[in-house]
Design a protein around this motif. Structure first.
Motif, PDB file in Angstrom:
ATOM      1  N   SER A   5       0.936  -1.351   0.043  1.00  0.00           N
ATOM      2  CA  SER A   5       0.097  -0.093   0.002  1.00  0.00           C
ATOM      3  C   SER A   5       0.783   1.302  -0.016  1.00  0.00           C
ATOM      4  O   SER A   5       2.060   1.227   0.213  1.00  0.00           O
ATOM      5  N   SER A   6       0.315   2.254  -0.467  1.00  0.00           N
ATOM      6  CA  SER A   6       1.406   3.615  -0.631  1.00  0.00           C
ATOM      7  C   SER A   6       1.375   4.278   0.787  1.00  0.00           C
ATOM      8  O   SER A   6       0.576   4.356   1.873  1.00  0.00           O
ATOM      9  N   GLU A   7       2.436   4.453   1.212  1.00  0.00           N
ATOM     10  CA  GLU A   7       3.058   5.157   2.313  1.00  0.00           C
ATOM     11  C   GLU A   7       3.222   6.589   2.134  1.00  0.00           C
ATOM     12  O   GLU A   7       2.812   7.535   2.815  1.00  0.00           O
ATOM     13  N   THR A   8       3.953   7.113   1.024  1.00  0.00           N
ATOM     14  CA  THR A   8       3.955   8.334   0.566  1.00  0.00           C
ATOM     15  C   THR A   8       4.347   8.580  -0.723  1.00  0.00           C
ATOM     16  O   THR A   8       4.925   7.486  -1.393  1.00  0.00           O
ATOM     17  N   SER A   9       4.339   9.819  -1.257  1.00  0.00           N
ATOM     18  CA  SER A   9       5.061  10.093  -2.582  1.00  0.00           C
ATOM     19  C   SER A   9       5.818  11.410  -2.561  1.00  0.00           C
ATOM     20  O   SER A   9       5.374  12.256  -1.749  1.00  0.00           O
ATOM     21  N   ILE A  10       6.845  11.649  -3.382  1.00  0.00           N
ATOM     22  CA  ILE A  10       7.592  12.896  -3.417  1.00  0.00           C
ATOM     23  C   ILE A  10       7.987  13.069  -4.789  1.00  0.00           C
ATOM     24  O   ILE A  10       8.292  12.156  -5.770  1.00  0.00           O
ATOM     25  N   ARG A  61       9.317  13.161 -12.622  1.00  0.00           N
ATOM     26  CA  ARG A  61       9.054  11.959 -12.090  1.00  0.00           C
ATOM     27  C   ARG A  61       8.269  12.012 -10.731  1.00  0.00           C
ATOM     28  O   ARG A  61       8.972  13.119 -10.219  1.00  0.00           O
ATOM     29  N   LEU A  62       7.576  11.129 -10.381  1.00  0.00           N
ATOM     30  CA  LEU A  62       7.187  10.995  -9.124  1.00  0.00           C
ATOM     31  C   LEU A  62       7.643   9.843  -8.126  1.00  0.00           C
ATOM     32  O   LEU A  62       7.448   8.580  -8.981  1.00  0.00           O
ATOM     33  N   LEU A  63       8.116   9.870  -7.282  1.00  0.00           N
ATOM     34  CA  LEU A  63       8.446   8.687  -6.548  1.00  0.00           C
ATOM     35  C   LEU A  63       7.516   8.352  -5.533  1.00  0.00           C
ATOM     36  O   LEU A  63       7.229   8.949  -4.697  1.00  0.00           O
ATOM     37  N   THR A  86       9.036   7.856   5.010  1.00  0.00           N
ATOM     38  CA  THR A  86       8.227   7.877   6.020  1.00  0.00           C
ATOM     39  C   THR A  86       7.432   9.168   6.513  1.00  0.00           C
ATOM     40  O   THR A  86       6.665   9.547   7.380  1.00  0.00           O
ATOM     41  N   GLN A  87       7.636  10.274   5.448  1.00  0.00           N
ATOM     42  CA  GLN A  87       6.893  11.641   5.753  1.00  0.00           C
ATOM     43  C   GLN A  87       5.447  11.172   5.503  1.00  0.00           C
ATOM     44  O   GLN A  87       5.042  10.669   4.537  1.00  0.00           O
ATOM     45  N   GLU A  88       4.410  11.996   5.930  1.00  0.00           N
ATOM     46  CA  GLU A  88       3.364  11.977   5.967  1.00  0.00           C
ATOM     47  C   GLU A  88       2.732  12.603   4.438  1.00  0.00           C
ATOM     48  O   GLU A  88       3.362  13.551   3.841  1.00  0.00           O
ATOM     49  N   GLN A  89       1.791  11.765   3.871  1.00  0.00           N
ATOM     50  CA  GLN A  89       1.322  12.261   2.525  1.00  0.00           C
ATOM     51  C   GLN A  89       0.348  13.468   3.026  1.00  0.00           C
ATOM     52  O   GLN A  89      -0.839  12.949   3.306  1.00  0.00           O
ATOM     53  N   LYS A  90       0.638  14.747   2.731  1.00  0.00           N
ATOM     54  CA  LYS A  90      -0.384  15.678   2.969  1.00  0.00           C
ATOM     55  C   LYS A  90      -1.355  16.306   2.095  1.00  0.00           C
ATOM     56  O   LYS A  90      -2.455  16.643   2.039  1.00  0.00           O
ATOM     57  N   ILE A 117      -2.017  14.825  -5.666  1.00  0.00           N
ATOM     58  CA  ILE A 117      -0.411  15.111  -5.642  1.00  0.00           C
ATOM     59  C   ILE A 117      -0.402  16.112  -6.955  1.00  0.00           C
ATOM     60  O   ILE A 117      -0.903  15.714  -7.849  1.00  0.00           O
ATOM     61  N   SER A 118       0.462  16.898  -6.819  1.00  0.00           N
ATOM     62  CA  SER A 118       0.922  17.790  -7.961  1.00  0.00           C
ATOM     63  C   SER A 118       1.414  16.833  -9.057  1.00  0.00           C
ATOM     64  O   SER A 118       2.343  16.193  -8.975  1.00  0.00           O
TER      65      SER A 118
END
Length: 256
Positions: free
Chosen positions: A97-102, A153-155, A139-143, A147-148
């Motif tokens: 499952s998705s944890e976060t994206s950057i 590229r999106l990680l 481990t950063q919270e997905q706020k 997502i923009s």
């Protein structure tokens, strides 16, 4: 018999408008449920929003979930409220499952900053630095609610989901448990070997092993592996449903 059937495929949210899912339609689970209903059994059908479902009747209760987290919660609830004579876990559950994206830029900036302060440039030290940066970012919270798309590229960071089937035998030690294993492009021997490993690991009574390359519409080759190593083969969804129902009934009769 009181039967629980899970079917369909879970979906894991990336943000409020995007998700990761799989191609499971729930058609096999529906066929299995309808076969149990035709034999006069009571069915709880635990499924997902876009999967097919058996027709409503007084003998079927339909429960709906979306994510693996939802599934875990609902399974714990059902297994604590009822005793099931048979559980057929055919749902395609997401492994991650998705944890976060950057965005890519966030990764390069964080790596550059950490490496600029680096004193030790041995391979092991560099690997450790990269690992720490990835751990911090992952481990950063997905706020963002959406997502923009303003990045090349999106990680996407994914975390491993718990294996739902592993909790069933612990909570319902006497149920007749049927697990499922889907592989792609393997030999029949490998399919049986992997299915047998799944059966033993999760203390199943049966595992239905199938190869995606042999599934085309109603044509669906499945190998039902018994706990004693015996195997039976069916070539359609309806035949698989009949095979599973017959064996669950026989095993259930031996338990009682």
């Amino acid at each position: 018999m009181n039967i629980l059937v899970t079917a369909g495929g879970t979906s894991e949210k990336i943000d409020n408008v995007r998700s990761i899912t799989n191609h499971s339609t729930g058609r096999l689970g529906k066929a299995i449920s309808e076969e149990f209903l035709a034999h006069g059994h009571q069915v709880t059908y635990l499924t997902t929003p876009y999967a097919v479902k058996p027709e409503q009747s007084e003998h079927v209760t339909i429960e709906q979930i979306e994510t693996t987290e939802d599934l875990l919660s609902k399974m714990n609830q059902l297994l604590s409220e009822q005793v099931f004579d048979g559980i057929i876990h055919s749902m395609a559950v997401s492994d991650f499952s998705s944890e976060t994206s950057i965005p890519e830029e966030a990764l390069t900036t964080a790596l550059a900053k950490s490496l600029a302060d680096q004193q030790d440039f041995t391979q092991s030290a560099l690997e450790e630095t990269v690992k720490k940066v990835m751990e911090q970012l992952g481990t950063q919270e997905q706020k963002e609610k959406k997502i923009s798309s303003n990045t090349e590229r999106l990680l996407l960071f994914l975390k491993k989901n718990p294996k739902i089937i592993s909790i069933i035998r612990e909570k319902q030690p006497t149920t007749v448990l049927v697990g499922f294993k889907l592989l792609v492009g393997v030999s029949e021997n490998e399919l049986i070997n992997v299915g047998t490993t799944t059966l033993k690991k999760n203390q199943c009574d049966f595992v239905l092993a199938n190869n995606l390359e042999t599934i085309h519409g109603e044509k669906h080759r499945g190998i039902l592996i018994h706990s004693d190593g015996q195997t039976e083969t069916a070539e359609t969804k309806q035949a698989i449903a009949q095979l599973i129902v017959r064996n669950v009934e026989m095993k259930g009769a031996n338990h009682s």
